[in-house]
Design a protein around this motif. Structure first.
Motif, short mmCIF file in Angstrom:
data_model
loop_
_atom_site.label_atom_id
_atom_site.label_comp_id
_atom_site.label_asym_id
_atom_site.label_seq_id
_atom_site.Cartn_x
_atom_site.Cartn_y
_atom_site.Cartn_z
N ASN A 8 0.81 -1.32 -0.13
CA ASN A 8 -0.16 -0.27 0.03
C ASN A 8 0.97 1.22 -0.06
N ASN A 9 0.48 2.12 -0.84
CA ASN A 9 1.24 3.52 -0.89
C ASN A 9 2.54 3.37 -1.77
N VAL A 30 -1.54 -4.14 -8.74
CA VAL A 30 -2.67 -3.07 -8.43
C VAL A 30 -3.41 -3.88 -7.20
N THR A 35 0.45 1.74 -6.39
CA THR A 35 0.05 2.72 -7.57
C THR A 35 1.06 2.34 -8.63
N LYS A 50 -6.43 0.23 -18.47
CA LYS A 50 -6.73 0.81 -17.06
C LYS A 50 -8.32 0.54 -16.66
N LEU A 54 -9.76 -1.38 -13.57
CA LEU A 54 -10.68 -0.71 -12.47
C LEU A 54 -12.13 -1.57 -12.51
N ASN A 59 -10.77 0.39 -6.64
CA ASN A 59 -9.96 1.24 -5.80
C ASN A 59 -8.44 1.13 -6.39
N GLY A 60 -8.15 0.46 -7.45
CA GLY A 60 -7.07 0.55 -8.11
C GLY A 60 -6.47 1.66 -8.50
N LYS A 61 -5.25 2.01 -8.45
CA LYS A 61 -4.50 3.29 -8.65
C LYS A 61 -3.50 2.91 -10.14
N ASP A 63 -1.61 5.23 -13.26
CA ASP A 63 -1.55 6.44 -13.86
C ASP A 63 -0.79 6.20 -15.11
N TYR A 86 5.93 11.75 -8.92
CA TYR A 86 6.29 11.20 -8.00
C TYR A 86 7.76 11.22 -7.31
#
Length: 284
Positions: A8-9, A30, A35, A50, A54, A59-61, A63, A86
């Motif tokens: 996470n994070n 994911v 992320t 993407k 999703l 709740n997946g991230k 970019d 980032y």
């Protein structure tokens, strides 16, 4: 059963994440709360991936940044954007690659296989290096292959202009992936960076589909494993506690393995690093 450390994070950057092994790797990361920063040539395809992810993991991230490995300028632009967005990056997976049946140069003047499989990823890594070193558990995963065993490191022919052979060049480039991996570990291991090279297996992933002849039909071979199986070792190296891993190691089937003697040549590792730095100097 794999032991997954807390993702996470965490921020993971990956190339080649819109199909095959890369897509399977993205999907798995994911689910762990990572992320995922997707560097892609085809933005529409990346957006489709993407949306697909999703749907299953709302709740997946994910970019997306535009970058073409055949265009070092676009890799520089994308990497600088990622670097700004980032400030700390935990995982970089240099996953994209390919085999090319004929000699061809990119717009930057390099043999396309040399640039796509090595030089563009070398540039990406250099630009993101400071951000990686801000993580207390930074790791770089480079996709290589057992084909590295047929490769030779020839300083005067890295760009294959003197002599080109599809498989010898591919083997040489996969050897470079391991030389680069080990050089990263040697140069930055004391600063906390871990790097690994991966043989994903012989995967049905679209490999060779951009060519004619035998390579065009490679993905119809009956012995191929699935992209999900091919992604397992990359995911393993992204998710295990660093105490379980060997920095600079060559992995296959989620286990440390022996790479060729040539890949362990410290002089070759330093030569490749120095040459690559000179070739990308104008992009830094």
């Amino acid at each position: 059963m794999l032991t997954i450390y807390h993702l996470n994070n965490k921020i993971a950057v990956i190339t080649g994440g819109t199909s095959g092994i890369g897509k399977a790797t993205v999907e798995k990361l994911v689910t762990f709360g990572t992320t995922v920063v997707l560097l892609a040539r085809d933005i529409q395809k990346a957006e489709s991936v993407k949306r697909e992810i999703l749907k299953t993991f709302p709740n997946g991230k994910v970019d997306i940044f535009a970058g073409d490995l055949k265009d070092l300028g676009s890799i520089k632009s994308a990497a600088e954007e990622i670097k700004f967005r980032y400030p700390q990056i935990d995982i970089l997976i240099n996953n994209a690659g390919g085999v090319f049946s004929k000699f061809e140069k990119t717009m930057d003047g390099f043999e396309v296989g040399f640039q796509v499989n090595h030089l563009a990823h070398f540039l990406l890594t250099q630009i993101l290096l400071d951000n990686l070193l801000k993580s207390n558990d930074a790791r770089v995963v480079n996709l290589s292959s057992e084909a590295h065993r047929i490769g030779k490191f020839r300083v005067g022919n890295l760009n294959a202009e003197k002599k080109f052979s599809t498989w010898m060049q591919y083997g040489a480039i996969k050897l470079m992936n391991i030389l680069f991996t080990k050089a990263l570990a040697n140069k930055y291991g004391e600063k906390g960076l871990q790097s690994f090279a991966v043989h994903p297996g012989v995967v049905k992933s679209g490999f060779g589909a951009n060519n004619g002849g035998f390579l065009k039909y490679f993905n119809k071979m009956p012995f191929l494993i699935t992209p999900e199986q091919g992604a397992e070792t990359s995911v393993y190296l992204a998710t295990q506690s660093k105490e379980k891993l060997s920095n600079g190691g060559y992995y296959k089937r989620c286990q440390i393995s022996y790479s060729s003697l040539e890949s362990q040549d410290l002089v070759a590792q330093d030569q490749l690093w120095e040459i690559s730095m000179k070739l990308i100097k104008s992009y830094l």
